[in-house]
Design an enzyme around this catalytic site. Structure first.
Site, PDB file in Angstrom:
ATOM      1  CE  LYS A 167     -68.575 -59.587   6.645  1.00 41.51           C
ATOM      2  NZ  LYS A 167     -68.964 -58.444   6.385  1.00 41.51           N
TER       3      LYS A 167
HETATM    4  C1  LIG Z   1     -69.156 -57.441   7.559  1.00 40.21           C
HETATM    5  C2  LIG Z   1     -69.453 -56.074   7.146  1.00 40.21           C
HETATM    6  C3  LIG Z   1     -68.934 -54.942   7.826  1.00 40.21           C
HETATM    7  C4  LIG Z   1     -67.880 -55.000   9.045  1.00 40.21           C
HETATM    8  O1  LIG Z   1     -66.846 -55.369   8.831  1.00 40.21           O
HETATM    9  P1  LIG Z   1     -66.001 -55.934  10.096  1.00 40.21           P
HETATM   10  O2  LIG Z   1     -64.701 -56.602   9.673  1.00 40.21           O
HETATM   11  O3  LIG Z   1     -67.096 -57.120  10.690  1.00 40.21           O
HETATM   12  O4  LIG Z   1     -65.763 -54.832  10.947  1.00 40.21           O
HETATM   13  C5  LIG Z   1     -69.223 -53.620   7.278  1.00 40.21           C
HETATM   14  N1  LIG Z   1     -69.818 -53.549   6.124  1.00 40.21           N
HETATM   15  C6  LIG Z   1     -70.303 -54.575   5.477  1.00 40.21           C
HETATM   16  C7  LIG Z   1     -71.343 -54.375   4.267  1.00 40.21           C
HETATM   17  C8  LIG Z   1     -70.293 -56.000   5.991  1.00 40.21           C
HETATM   18  O5  LIG Z   1     -70.807 -56.952   5.143  1.00 40.21           O
END
Ligand SMILES: *Cc1c(COP(=O)(O)O)cnc(C)c1O
Length: 435
Positions: free
Chosen positions: A107
């Protein structure tokens, strides 16, 4: 680029307005009015090009003309300031390590890009922009890090007390400055409900300029395309890869599909899900039934009604058969997740976090059906973010990377608050109206 609402009730907006608003006034998600073809239609075409140049070529059509070229290049340079290596785990499976950023999760890319765009746009705004965000752990840290020190923007994070991992809590609460952590005595759903109430509160919104920073926002969603290009740039095999994405809100995989739709060579996508299997079921049955989220080891994927799935359907013109040709999905249990972490570590000396393990296990299932396939699993978080499960499985503690060492001894600063909307509203008004 203009963006329209997938609810089709409001007129088109530009990138700036879509970023500032987050969600369209008719509550729809914004979608680009055209999908621009990029210059990287083959794996060869990516060789020898810098990450910054690739990012610029991919993002420019989506941003134009809201941000000048030089500023966009700077934003991309700062967004991609860490490595995104593709590591071979075994004969068939590669891991794209998206966790080398400041908060050790993928993210960071979206949050860093969005924060810098919003910082740029806020220069012309007199009032302060307040980013209000609920987190189950990863989003809040990435948003806090991305926005720390950005002029004209304050961040208020609501997180569930006692329900985030120790590393996650440090990442949420040790910044200070323009970052405020509200430690809510309730669960993630309670935090999210309060944030939704705030966005629906016209009295509050008349007095404060609020926006959100979740993956609904185009400035967080679209830059995630960039790492699919950087993965392909490192790809040495003859055939394009299968790409397996641990999915919760489906923003990440949807960005990959957008990149593919615009010409990036990808053989197939796999949505790896934990017990929250709405999309897995949809692919099997053609019926979309949202559910309440179930708590699992891969908690960043505990989503019962993934908000970005409407964008995926839109890419495939709502056609179930067309989508099923390009995407498979498997649901992986916590037990399988634990076994996978253990087995991959034993057999290949590669340590997965629970989210990456869901991805690895899903790709194994796909390999069972399509033997000989070669694929990339997106490793979305560093194992150290989830020590409770990883350390138990390994039987030893993990070393801290520098990103954690840096904050390990810092003082936690958070405001303890009840899971009560009025208290949060009072906090916001007293901090930003009279403070
Ligand atoms: C947010 C997140 C996900 C999921 O991603 P999306 O874009 O919401 O599908 C998967 N793994 C981790 C570690 C995350 O922080």
């Amino acid at each position: 680029m203009t963006y329209y609402s997938l609810n089709n009730q409001t007129g088109p907006v530009d990138f700036k307005e879509a970023t500032i608003l987050g969600q369209a006034p008719d509550k729809g998600l914004y979608f680009p009015s055209v999908i621009p073809q990029h210059p990287y239609q083959s794996i060869e075409s990516l060789k020898g090009i810098s990450a910054e140049e690739i990012g610029f070529q991919v993002m420019k059509p989506y941003v134009d003309p809201a941000i000048p070229d030089e500023e966009l290049r700077k934003i991309i340079r700062e967004t991609l300031s860490f490595n995104i290596p593709l590591v071979r785990i075994n004969e068939n499976t590669f891991s794209l390590e998206l966790y080398h950023g400041p908060t050790l999760a993928f993210k960071d890319v979206g949050a860093r890009f969005m924060s810098r765009c919003l910082g740029y746009f806020s220069r012309e705004k007199k009032e302060k922009i307040i980013v209000l965000v609920a987190t189950s752990g990863d989003t809040g840290g990435a948003v806090a890090d991305g926005f720390y020190g950005v002029d004209g923007v304050d961040v208020v994070i609501l997180y569930p007390s006692g329900k985030v991992s120790p590393v996650q809590e440090l990442q949420l609460t040790t910044f200070g400055g323009n970052i405020h952590a509200l430690e809510v005595q309730g669960d993630f759903d309670a935090c999210q409900k309060i944030v939704k109430q705030a966005f629906a509160d016209t009295h509050l919104k008349e007095q404060l300029f609020l926006t959100s920073a979740n993956s609904i926002n185009v400035a967080r969603w679209l830059p995630q395309q960039m790492y699919y290009f950087l993965a392909l740039q490192q790809w040495q095999e003859k055939e394009p890869p299968v790409i397996c994405v641990p999915s919760g809100n489906f923003g990440n995989i949807c960005a990959g599909m957008l990149a593919w739709k615009a010409g990036l060579p990808v053989k197939h996508f796999i949505a790896a899900c934990n017990a929250n299997d709405v999309v897995t079921e949809y692919l099997l049955t053609g019926d979309y039934r949202s559910a309440t989220a179930i708590a699992t080891l891969s908690n960043a994927m505990d989503v019962g009604d993934p908000s970005n799935f409407v964008r995926i359907l839109n890419i495939f013109q709502q056609s179930h058969p067309e989508l099923a040709k390009m995407m498979s999905s498997y649901s992986i249990s916590d037990l399988e997740t634990e076994h996978t972490i253990q087995k991959v570590y034993q057999d290949h000396q590669y340590l997965l976090d629970p989210h990456g393990a869901v991805g690895y296990a899903a790709f194994e299932k796909y390999l069972g059906q399509y033997p000989g396939s070669k694929g990339i699993v997106l490793e979305t978080a560093h194992p150290v973010k989830f020590p409770a499960s990883v350390e138990k499985i390994l039987g030893r503690s993990l070393d801290y990377p520098p990103q954690v060492e840096k904050i390990r001894h810092k003082e936690k600063k958070s405001t303890l608050i009840q899971a009560n909307y009025q208290q949060v509203k009072d906090f916001l008004l007293s901090t930003y109206l009279h403070g």
